[in-house]
Design an enzyme around this catalytic site. Structure first.
Site, mmCIF file in Angstrom:
data_model
loop_
_atom_site.group_PDB
_atom_site.id
_atom_site.type_symbol
_atom_site.label_atom_id
_atom_site.label_comp_id
_atom_site.label_asym_id
_atom_site.label_seq_id
_atom_site.Cartn_x
_atom_site.Cartn_y
_atom_site.Cartn_z
ATOM 1 N N LYS A 78 0.965 -1.053 0.048
ATOM 2 C CA LYS A 78 -0.037 0.030 0.042
ATOM 3 C C LYS A 78 0.961 1.262 0.050
ATOM 4 O O LYS A 78 1.853 1.080 0.611
ATOM 5 C CB LYS A 78 -0.966 -0.033 1.301
ATOM 6 C CG LYS A 78 -1.964 1.019 1.455
ATOM 7 C CD LYS A 78 -2.867 0.917 2.424
ATOM 8 C CE LYS A 78 -3.892 1.652 2.678
ATOM 9 N NZ LYS A 78 -4.700 1.367 3.823
ATOM 10 N N SER A 153 -9.606 0.901 2.599
ATOM 11 C CA SER A 153 -8.775 1.784 1.849
ATOM 12 C C SER A 153 -7.650 1.221 1.229
ATOM 13 O O SER A 153 -6.983 1.741 0.401
ATOM 14 C CB SER A 153 -8.060 3.212 2.867
ATOM 15 O OG SER A 153 -7.311 2.439 3.585
ATOM 16 N N SER A 177 -9.647 -0.999 7.159
ATOM 17 C CA SER A 177 -8.992 -0.936 5.943
ATOM 18 C C SER A 177 -8.152 -2.308 5.360
ATOM 19 O O SER A 177 -8.036 -2.084 4.125
ATOM 20 C CB SER A 177 -8.227 0.365 5.689
ATOM 21 O OG SER A 177 -9.074 1.438 5.318
#
Ligand code: GLN
Length: 478
Positions: A78, A153, A177
């Protein structure tokens, strides 16, 4: 298995150890899928230019006798996790051009193990969201149905693993997330105990809530990554030693807070949830009802505390220290111009909300009340976990939503965190494991079940996840 990029980490690791395949083969398989699928799915913001060189190096390390199970395993990251010498944008315009000057501790540990770093994955800007639609670089699509979101996310990391563009990935979880995109993409996702994994080198969202963790195809893979990245770190004073918490006696009991399942949950998700619980029953677990009266307040508590911490953490993006820098006619105007242009709408909303709840005159009413409620919620969860090994709920109230379905309504988007936010507020570890799929418009959409355990008791979560994955436990609906 024709495509090496679709192996579990555990399977790939065995093949590497047996010299049936090389790290270079694995890396090339991932790069081929990335080339084929990234233009449509928008998963990677950057694929690193040295992937093949890293794989050659991993193969050389193995030839010299190194044996770590992650040696030569290609993973995705990420874009809020710092990698030395690489750009890190948190999917925000304000960090355009920023290059990290050091490795996050989780990266350092994975590099030591010999992991191959494939690239940076798309996310909601600064991890604010549940769909990856808040990225400044466009939304990521769900590989199971490209008209739907991958969740957020950490949506890029989840989609990378689900689409065979990496064998596993790291995400971060502040309110769900990792677990929510795991649920939407059919993966296992772990939010570790607060402090189990160092936060050094993560771009902070809510410092009392954030944890990095794995997204993988199996529970064993998640366990492998967790065991590699965990541990006390002198660079993060909130990190804890893995021997800090006691060993918990196994009760073979799972608690279900049925009061929370009364409304607002998709009926197919509930049906799969009940099927998963009965599968665990046949594995010898007793399923009992528990009460968590404050858990209904978790979202309200989270959406006061999280923006308060966001407003403080994002104050450092001022146009002077990092990334974008716009000039006005005064220093104050420089800040306003840079932050106005560099932050997206959702980030600005959270900074304003957070500043408001922390402001003089409102602080006690909002932040003070939320903090007191958080303490009460933590006590309730701790009490419940004295009599059961884990608490079970669906991970999310629905399967993956359509692209665009919730963007205009932030409150509807926030509701997706209804089951996940609690574990961040209380610091408990929580895992999402795939259940059977639900059918929507001719597509089979994955949905996940979440288990929450006592602090430091990830082991119990892995044991339950493995039971659920075991063939005999699966009782498909069709
Ligand atoms: N969906 C939640 C939010 O929007 C959680 C985000 C996260 O865990 N980073 O805040």
């Amino acid at each position: 298995m024709s495509n090496l990029a679709e192996l579990s980490i555990t399977e790939a690791s065995k093949k590497l150890a047996a010299k049936e395949i090389s790290a270079a083969d694995l890396a090339r398989a991932c790069l081929a899928t990335i080339e084929a699928k990234n233009p449509e799915l928008n998963v990677y913001l950057e694929v690193f230019d040295d992937v093949e060189a890293q794989a050659t190096e991993a193969d050389a390390r193995r030839a010299k006798g190194e044996k770590h199970p992650l040696l030569g395993i290609p993973l995705a990251f990420k874009d809020n996790i710092l990698i030395e010498g690489r750009r890190a944008s948190a999917a925000s315009k304000i960090l355009e051009g920023y290059v990290a000057s050091y490795d996050a501790t989780v990266i350092k540990k994975l590099k030591e193990a010999g992991t191959i770093l494939l690239g940076r994955t798309n996310m909601d800007e600064f991890a604010h969201g549940s769909s990856t639609e808040n990225s400044a670089y466009g939304p990521t699509k769900n590989p199971h149905d490209t008209s739907r979101v991958p969740g957020g996310s950490s949506g890029g990391s989840a989609a990378a693993v689900a689409a065979g563009m990496a064998l596993g990935a790291l995400g971060t979880d502040t309110g769900g997330s990792i677990r929510e995109p795991a649920s939407f993409c059919g993966l296992v996702g772990l939010k570790p105990t607060y402090g189990a994994v160092s936060r050094s080198g993560l771009i902070a969202m809510g410092s009392s809530l954030d944890q990095a963790g794995p997204l993988t195809r199996t529970t064993a893979d998640t366990e492998l990554i967790f065991n590699t990245i965990r541990g006390k770190d002198p660079l993060d004073s909130t990190s804890i030693d893995e021997h800090f918490y006691p060993k918990y006696p196994l009760k073979k009991k799972i608690g279900v807070p049925r009061d929370l399942l009364q409304k607002g949950i998709d009926k197919d998700v509930l049906e799969q949830f009940e099927a998963a619980l009965s599968a665990l029953k046949t594995q010898g677990y007793e399923i009992v009802d528990i009460k968590l009266p404050s858990a209904g307040l978790a979202l309200a508590i989270y959406y006061v505390i999280m923006p308060a911490e966001v407003s403080a953490n994002l104050a450092r993006f001022d146009g002077v220290r990092y990334g974008l820098s716009l000039q006005g006619s005064s220093q104050w105007e420089d800040y306003a111009k840079t932050r106005g242009a560099g932050f997206g709408a959702e980030v600005r909303r959270r900074v304003m909300l957070g500043t408001y709840v922390l402001s003089s005159g409102y602080y006690e009413a909002y932040y003070g009340t939320a903090t007191a409620a958080r303490v009460a919620l933590s006590a309730e969860v701790a009490r419940a976990l004295e009599s059961v090994d884990a608490i079970a709920t669906p991970t999310a109230p629905s399967p993956a939503t359509k692209l665009g379905e919730k963007v205009a309504d932030p409150l509807a988007m926030y509701l997706l965190d209804i089951f996940t936010a609690t574990a961040n507020l209380t610091g408990n570890p929580a895992i999402s494991v795939p259940m059977d799929t639900v059918a929507r418009e001719g597509k089979d959409l994955p949905v996940g079940i979440q288990f929450t355990a006592a602090h430091g008791n990830e082991e119990t979560l892995f044991a339950i996840g493995k039971k659920l994955e075991a063939k005999e436990a699966v009782q498909p609906r069709r």
